[in-house]
Each structure stands twice: as structure tokens, then as C-alpha cells.
Scaffold this active site. Structure first.
Site, PDB file in Angstrom:
ATOM      1  N   ASN A  78       0.862  -1.190   0.000  1.00  0.00           N
ATOM      2  CA  ASN A  78       0.000   0.000   0.000  1.00  0.00           C
ATOM      3  C   ASN A  78       0.897   1.238   0.000  1.00  0.00           C
ATOM      4  OD1 ASN A  78      -1.936   1.930   0.305  1.00  0.00           O
ATOM      5  ND2 ASN A  78      -2.465   1.407   2.428  1.00  0.00           N
ATOM      6  N   TRP A  79       1.029   1.826  -1.177  1.00  0.00           N
ATOM      7  CA  TRP A  79       1.938   2.981  -1.303  1.00  0.00           C
ATOM      8  C   TRP A  79       1.321   4.261  -0.758  1.00  0.00           C
ATOM      9  CZ3 TRP A  79       4.096   2.404  -7.012  1.00  0.00           C
ATOM     10  CH2 TRP A  79       5.006   1.332  -7.038  1.00  0.00           C
ATOM     11  N   LYS A  80       0.024   4.243  -0.518  1.00  0.00           N
ATOM     12  CA  LYS A  80      -0.696   5.448  -0.050  1.00  0.00           C
ATOM     13  C   LYS A  80      -0.431   6.616  -1.006  1.00  0.00           C
ATOM     14  CE  LYS A  80      -0.323   3.543   4.551  1.00  0.00           C
ATOM     15  NZ  LYS A  80      -0.338   3.728   5.990  1.00  0.00           N
TER      16      LYS A  80
ATOM     17  N   HIS B 225      -9.789   1.282   4.654  1.00  0.00           N
ATOM     18  CA  HIS B 225      -8.538   1.420   5.402  1.00  0.00           C
ATOM     19  C   HIS B 225      -8.786   2.354   6.593  1.00  0.00           C
ATOM     20  CE1 HIS B 225      -4.444   2.572   6.402  1.00  0.00           C
ATOM     21  NE2 HIS B 225      -4.061   1.466   5.778  1.00  0.00           N
TER      22      HIS B 225
ATOM     23  N   GLU C 177      -6.044  -5.318  10.349  1.00  0.00           N
ATOM     24  CA  GLU C 177      -5.040  -4.284  10.585  1.00  0.00           C
ATOM     25  C   GLU C 177      -5.326  -3.590  11.918  1.00  0.00           C
ATOM     26  OE1 GLU C 177      -2.923  -2.840   6.934  1.00  0.00           O
ATOM     27  OE2 GLU C 177      -4.804  -1.756   6.915  1.00  0.00           O
TER      28      GLU C 177
ATOM     29  N   GLY D 174       1.931   1.762  11.339  1.00  0.00           N
ATOM     30  CA  GLY D 174       2.929   2.833  11.371  1.00  0.00           C
ATOM     31  C   GLY D 174       3.607   3.043  12.713  1.00  0.00           C
TER      32      GLY D 174
ATOM     33  N   SER E  71       2.850  -2.500  10.505  1.00  0.00           N
ATOM     34  CA  SER E  71       4.281  -2.548  10.822  1.00  0.00           C
ATOM     35  C   SER E  71       4.965  -3.843  10.407  1.00  0.00           C
ATOM     36  CB  SER E  71       4.504  -2.289  12.320  1.00  0.00           C
ATOM     37  OG  SER E  71       4.097  -0.976  12.650  1.00  0.00           O
TER      38      SER E  71
HETATM   39  C1  PEP Z   1      -1.192   0.269   6.447  1.00  0.00           C
HETATM   40  O1  PEP Z   1      -1.276   1.509   6.506  1.00  0.00           O
HETATM   41  O2  PEP Z   1      -2.094  -0.416   5.958  1.00  0.00           O
HETATM   42  C2  PEP Z   1       0.000  -0.361   6.986  1.00  0.00           C
HETATM   43  C3  PEP Z   1      -0.001  -1.652   7.121  1.00  0.00           C
HETATM   44  O3  PEP Z   1       1.030   0.489   7.268  1.00  0.00           O
HETATM   45  P1  PEP Z   1       2.439   0.113   7.931  1.00  0.00           P
HETATM   46  O4  PEP Z   1       2.931  -1.146   7.289  1.00  0.00           O
HETATM   47  O5  PEP Z   1       3.296   1.307   7.636  1.00  0.00           O
HETATM   48  O6  PEP Z   1       2.162  -0.072   9.397  1.00  0.00           O
END
Ligand code: PEP
Length: 241
Positions: free
Chosen positions: A8-10, A92, A160, A166, A204
């Protein structure tokens, strides 16, 4: 079974940087891993044109039922499907928190995906308050019952936990297993996903914890945020599975 790695590049990267990353992914990925890249919407078509063997997903779809109409700024699931896009992230936690998306919005978006032939990647998970209070399973159960409709089509669920996104804090494999089993139980009890579903974990994910996460039998893959933008770390993750 191939594990699924959803990047997920956001709202990150220039188109040039995205192309460089895709080129490297195209060269280095192996046949044991399925990779889906959720790039910014604007980049999907040029990237897809250049990298036809990579699977791209959108990070959102419209909740509006119509395929076309006077809805400024919206992109329908139908439009994405017409362009050969096969997946979209729905619900999300950033969209729930920053853009006011509710379980009902998520349900409408997921239904639009299914109707158009896209596989929704439906994100859900508790925050740190639910986790500390101990009512996280009930919270997740409510999210499932209000955001997932009965279907025999393909659906991916991304567990998630918001406290892990994050933050560098990752649940133990026992904690992931507990939630994964609970999600399976609720879905089965309510006969929601007739042909089963894939469950991925997100929050993470790194090369340090990938083995532990994928050791949970119920987990089919991972959704990776920050680490998917770091070429070396991303490769270490899918090579170190
Ligand atoms: C996300 O935002 O879906 C995510 C998994 O982010 P990160 O891996 O940076 O925690």
C-alpha cells in the site's frame, strides 16, 4: 500456497520513482509470492501499461451505486474494472478516521466492487482503546457484520490493528491467531462468504517479523505500508517469508 504481499503505497512517490520501484519488483520477484501494488490512482494506468505482469490495485472506490454520473472527484468500481484493475482496498483505517468512512460506507464500496468484478480488500481492526479494554473481538465482530455482505465472490480481509499501523508495534502470533480464528468463526456462523476468503495481516510488517506473522496458519499474506516504499526492505520481506 503462495503468500500474498499487498503493497500500500498510499499518497507517496513520484511517477518516476514508482516506475523505478516497479522495474525492480518485476526483475526480482519470485514465483512463490503474489504481489499486488496499490499505487496512487493516477499512476495505475501508466504503470500497468509498462509492467503488464504486475498486478495493480486501487486504494479506494466510490460508494455511489451508479457506474457513471454527476459525482465530482469519484471513481466507480466499474470504471476500474473496465481498465482491467482487479482489486481495491476498502475501509482502510486512514479513510475511516480522516474521511469519515463508516462500516456502512465500506459495505457499499465492497458491494460495488463485487458487482463490477473487482475483489475488495476489506480492512478492519481495533484501536488501542478496544485492545486495552479487552472488547476488541466484539468490535471486530461488529465491523464484520456491518461491512461485509453475503457473497460467493472472492473477498480479501485485511486484519489491521490500528495500534500497529505505522507504530512499529506488532501483535504476537498468538494475538493474530486469536483474531484470525474469531473472524473465521463470525463469517462462518453468519454464512457471509460462501466460498471462503483470504485473510491478510497489516501493521508494521518488516523483514524482522514476517516469519512470525506468516507462521499463523490462518494468515495468507500481508498488507505492507511504509516498508513497501523501501526497495531493500520490501525484498527482504518477501524473500524472507
Ligand atoms: C497500512 O497503513 O495499511 C499499513 C499496514 O502500514 P504500515 O505497514 O506502515 O504499518
Amino acid at each position: 500456497m503462495n503468500h500474498l504481499f499487498i503493497a500500500n503505497w498510499k499518497m507517496n512517490l513520484s511517477l518516476k520513482e514508482a516506475e523505478v520501484l516497479c522495474r525492480e519488483i518485476d526483475l526480482l520477484r519470485d514465483s512463490k509470492s503474489d504481489i499486488i501494488i496499490c499505487s496512487p490512482e493516477l499512476y495505475i494506468l501508466p504503470l500497468k501499461e509498462k509492467f503488464s505482469s504486475i498486478c495493480f490495485a486501487n486504494q479506494n472506490v466510490s460508494e455511489i451505486k451508479e457506474n457513471f454520473g454527476a459525482y465530482t472527484g469519484e471513481t466507480s468500481a466499474y470504471m476500474l474494472a473496465q481498465q482491467g484493475i482487479k482489486y481495491a482496498i476498502i475501509g482502510h483505517s486512514e479513510r475511516r478516521k480522516l474521511f469519515g468512512e463508516t462500516n456502512e460506507t465500506v459495505k457499499a464500496k465492497a458491494e460495488n466492487c463485487l458487482q463490477a468484478g473487482l475483489t475488495p480488500i476489506i480492512c478492519l481492526g481495533e484501536d488501542s482503546i478496544n485492545r486495552k479494554k479487552g472488547d476488541y473481538l466484539e468490535f471486530i465482530g461488529e465491523q464484520i457484520l456491518h461491512s461485509i455482505s453475503k457473497t460467493d465472490k472472492e473477498v480479501i480481509i485485511a486484519y489491521e490493528p490500528i495500534w500497529s499501523i505505522g507504530t512499529g508495534v506488532v501483535p504476537t502470533s498468538e494475538q493474530i491467531k486469536e483474531v484470525a480464528r474469531y473472524i473465521g468463526k463470525i463469517i462462518e456462523e453468519h454464512g457471509l462468504l460462501e466460498n471462503g476468503f483470504k485473510l491478510v495481516y497489516g501493521g508494521s510488517v518488516s523483514s524482522e517479523n514476517i516469519r512470525d506473522i506468516l507462521s499463523v496458519a490462518e494468515i495468507s499474506g500481508v498488507l505492507i505500508g511504509k516498508a513497501s516504499l523501501d526497495r531493500e526492505e520490501f525484498f527482504k520481506i518477501f524473500q524472507g517469508e
